[in-house]
Design an enzyme around this catalytic site. Structure first.
Site, PDB file in Angstrom:
ATOM      1  N   ILE A  10       0.824  -1.211   0.000  1.00 56.13           N
ATOM      2  CA  ILE A  10       0.000   0.000   0.000  1.00 56.13           C
ATOM      3  C   ILE A  10       0.866   1.271   0.000  1.00 56.13           C
ATOM      4  O   ILE A  10       0.434   2.320  -0.485  1.00 56.13           O
ATOM      5  CB  ILE A  10      -1.009  -0.017   1.179  1.00 56.13           C
ATOM      6  CG1 ILE A  10      -2.191   0.904   0.861  1.00 56.13           C
ATOM      7  CG2 ILE A  10      -0.352   0.359   2.492  1.00 56.13           C
ATOM      8  CD1 ILE A  10      -3.393   0.675   1.722  1.00 56.13           C
ATOM      9  N   GLY A  31       3.145  -4.130  11.379  1.00 55.26           N
ATOM     10  CA  GLY A  31       2.313  -4.409  10.206  1.00 55.26           C
ATOM     11  C   GLY A  31       2.275  -3.262   9.224  1.00 55.26           C
ATOM     12  O   GLY A  31       3.278  -2.578   8.981  1.00 55.26           O
ATOM     13  N   ASP A  33       0.890  -0.422   9.538  1.00 61.25           N
ATOM     14  CA  ASP A  33       1.131   0.842  10.240  1.00 61.25           C
ATOM     15  C   ASP A  33       2.634   1.171  10.223  1.00 61.25           C
ATOM     16  O   ASP A  33       3.055   2.285   9.847  1.00 61.25           O
ATOM     17  CB  ASP A  33       0.635   0.660  11.691  1.00 61.25           C
ATOM     18  CG  ASP A  33       0.450   1.975  12.426  1.00 61.25           C
ATOM     19  OD1 ASP A  33       0.624   3.026  11.790  1.00 61.25           O
ATOM     20  OD2 ASP A  33       0.137   1.932  13.638  1.00 61.25           O
TER      21      ASP A  33
HETATM   22  P1  ADP Z   1      -4.417  -4.867  12.124  1.00 63.01           P
HETATM   23  O1  ADP Z   1      -3.733  -4.549  13.421  1.00 63.01           O
HETATM   24  O2  ADP Z   1      -5.548  -3.907  11.807  1.00 63.01           O
HETATM   25  O3  ADP Z   1      -4.800  -6.294  12.034  1.00 63.01           O
HETATM   26  P2  ADP Z   1      -2.059  -5.292  10.450  1.00 63.01           P
HETATM   27  O4  ADP Z   1      -1.107  -4.282   9.953  1.00 63.01           O
HETATM   28  O5  ADP Z   1      -1.520  -6.299  11.412  1.00 63.01           O
HETATM   29  O6  ADP Z   1      -3.307  -4.492  11.041  1.00 63.01           O
HETATM   30  O7  ADP Z   1      -2.677  -6.071   9.215  1.00 63.01           O
HETATM   31  C1  ADP Z   1      -3.706  -5.582   8.392  1.00 63.01           C
HETATM   32  C2  ADP Z   1      -3.537  -6.132   7.003  1.00 63.01           C
HETATM   33  O8  ADP Z   1      -2.549  -5.369   6.320  1.00 63.01           O
HETATM   34  C3  ADP Z   1      -3.042  -7.575   6.960  1.00 63.01           C
HETATM   35  O9  ADP Z   1      -3.889  -8.315   6.065  1.00 63.01           O
HETATM   36  C4  ADP Z   1      -1.636  -7.472   6.412  1.00 63.01           C
HETATM   37  O10 ADP Z   1      -1.310  -8.599   5.595  1.00 63.01           O
HETATM   38  C5  ADP Z   1      -1.719  -6.235   5.585  1.00 63.01           C
HETATM   39  N1  ADP Z   1      -0.447  -5.541   5.309  1.00 63.01           N
HETATM   40  C6  ADP Z   1       0.700  -5.560   5.996  1.00 63.01           C
HETATM   41  N2  ADP Z   1       1.619  -4.768   5.398  1.00 63.01           N
HETATM   42  C7  ADP Z   1       1.020  -4.245   4.296  1.00 63.01           C
HETATM   43  C8  ADP Z   1       1.430  -3.366   3.224  1.00 63.01           C
HETATM   44  N3  ADP Z   1       2.650  -2.850   3.188  1.00 63.01           N
HETATM   45  N4  ADP Z   1       0.525  -3.070   2.254  1.00 63.01           N
HETATM   46  C9  ADP Z   1      -0.725  -3.566   2.278  1.00 63.01           C
HETATM   47  N5  ADP Z   1      -1.170  -4.390   3.239  1.00 63.01           N
HETATM   48  C10 ADP Z   1      -0.312  -4.725   4.235  1.00 63.01           C
END
Ligand code: ADP
Length: 348
Positions: A10, A31, A33
């Site tokens: 993203i 993640g 964030d």
């Molecule tokens: P949450 O705490 O809301 O579960 P996470 O960051 O752990 O948030 O994960 C939310 C989703 O984002 C997961 O499906 C993960 O695979 C995805 N994710 C992680 N990194 C990225 C990225 N760089 N771009 C898009 N999606 C991502």
């Protein structure tokens, strides 16, 4: 306007706004964030510090610093417990609130990760269902291009039951067409050639001597032999766009209802509307068939107007056939399934 499911990171999205699955402190985490803060640089954290956190289901907007987008919308998804503690409503609210802020900021394109589906533990199929439904409701009333960005294939699951049903359907149909013995293939080719010749109206060959072979297809109404080329061309059938517009009239839906339901953007629809001989791509033609809730035969007719067919040699065609034959015309659900089977999606 359209919803797209794509596989990407993203932080690489060149859209007006990306959405961050943030923690309620808004002070960064792991993640997605962590990836967003790392790519944006320290300015983002500085701005977030001044926001005083955010409640679950809410959203706040900031600048994007070193990211290729213009804004970051931070939303706090629910931690999943058992689905009975308001999680679906809170997750829906994340998408709604983020889209509301994006609209207020004049965004035309927004990219979401699958909120709560990582560390917060929301079952992926359910998280995706809520994302698709909530974004779909918003897009029925608003013009925006919205992406759901799936980071890795394992992060993506449609419902197990649907997946295995479609898999069985593909097995059934796909194997049908691909497990022929040599003799059977030869027989089919013979008949296919014969059909071609007969449809051209040039030659009625005697049928090959194959006892149990099916009868050849009936010929299309033949063209008179003495007709001039000019007259022949004058007899051209209804075009794709003529048939589409007629079907829209017959459906009682407005143009906007149909192109939104087809996941097609307004500009492309205007082009099709104004060009009588517009030749759409196959995914576009299929998207309209789905929006108009055409039967399988009507779908084939509409596709034929654009020079295409539904084929059992194509996995994506079989998946679409599965949905049509089950009376499910939700293009977003169809696209979810196409994505799960690595096929290109319907719509523009
Ligand atoms: P949450 O705490 O809301 O579960 P996470 O960051 O752990 O948030 O994960 C939310 C989703 O984002 C997961 O499906 C993960 O695979 C995805 N994710 C992680 N990194 C990225 C990225 N760089 N771009 C898009 N999606 C991502």
């Amino acid at each position: 306007m359209p919803l797209r499911i794509i596989r990407n990171d993203i932080t690489k999205m060149k859209v007006d706004a990306i959405v961050n699955a943030a923690k309620s402190s808004l002070l960064g985490g792991g993640g997605v964030d962590g990836a967003i803060h790392e790519a944006a640089g320290p300015g983002l954290l500085e701005e977030c510090r001044a926001l005083g956190g955010c409640e679950t289901g809410g959203a706040k907007i900031t600048g994007a610093y070193n990211l290729p987008c213009k804004h970051v919308i931070h939303t706090v998804g629910p931690v999943y417990r058992d689905g009975k503690h308001g999680e679906p409503e809170l997750l829906g609210s994340c998408y709604r609130e983020s889209l509301r802020l994006a609209k207020e900021a004049g965004c035309e394109s927004v990219a979401f990760p699958l909120i709560s589906s990582g560390v917060y533990g929301y079952p992926k199929a359910e998280a995706l269902r809520i994302a698709v439904d909530t974004i779909g409701e918003f897009l029925a009333e608003n013009d925006m291009t919205v992406y759901i960005v799936i980071f890795d294939k394992t992060a993506y699951r449609i419902g197990e039951k649907l997946y295995s049903d479609i898999e069985a359907y593909i097995d059934d149909k796909y194997v049908d067409e691909h497990s022929d013995g040599i003799a059977e293939r030869r027989r089919r080719m013979l008949f296919a050639r014969r059909d071609e010749i007969e449809e051209d109206g040039i030659c009625a060959c005697p049928p090959p001597m194959l006892g149990s072979a099916p009868a050849a297809k009936p010929m299309a109404a033949p063209m008179a032999a003495n007709i001039s080329l000019e007259d022949a061309v004058g007899q051209i059938d209804e075009s794709f766009s003529e048939m589409l517009l007629r079907k829209i009239d017959e459906s009682g839906m407005t143009d906007a209802q149909v192109y939104k339901k087809a996941n097609i953007d307004r500009k492309l629809f205007s082009k099709i509307r104004s060009a009588k001989n517009y030749k759409p791509s196959k995914p576009t033609a299929l998207a309209f068939a789905i929006a108009l809730e055409l039967s399988l035969d009507e779908t084939k007719d509409l596709l034929m107007k654009a020079g295409f067919a539904l084929s059992h040699s194509s996995k994506s065609d079989i998946i679409i056939e599965y949905f049509i034959s089950h009376g499910n015309y939700n293009i977003f659900e169809i696209n979810e399934a196409l994505f799960a089977f690595d096929q290109s999606l319907l719509g523009a």
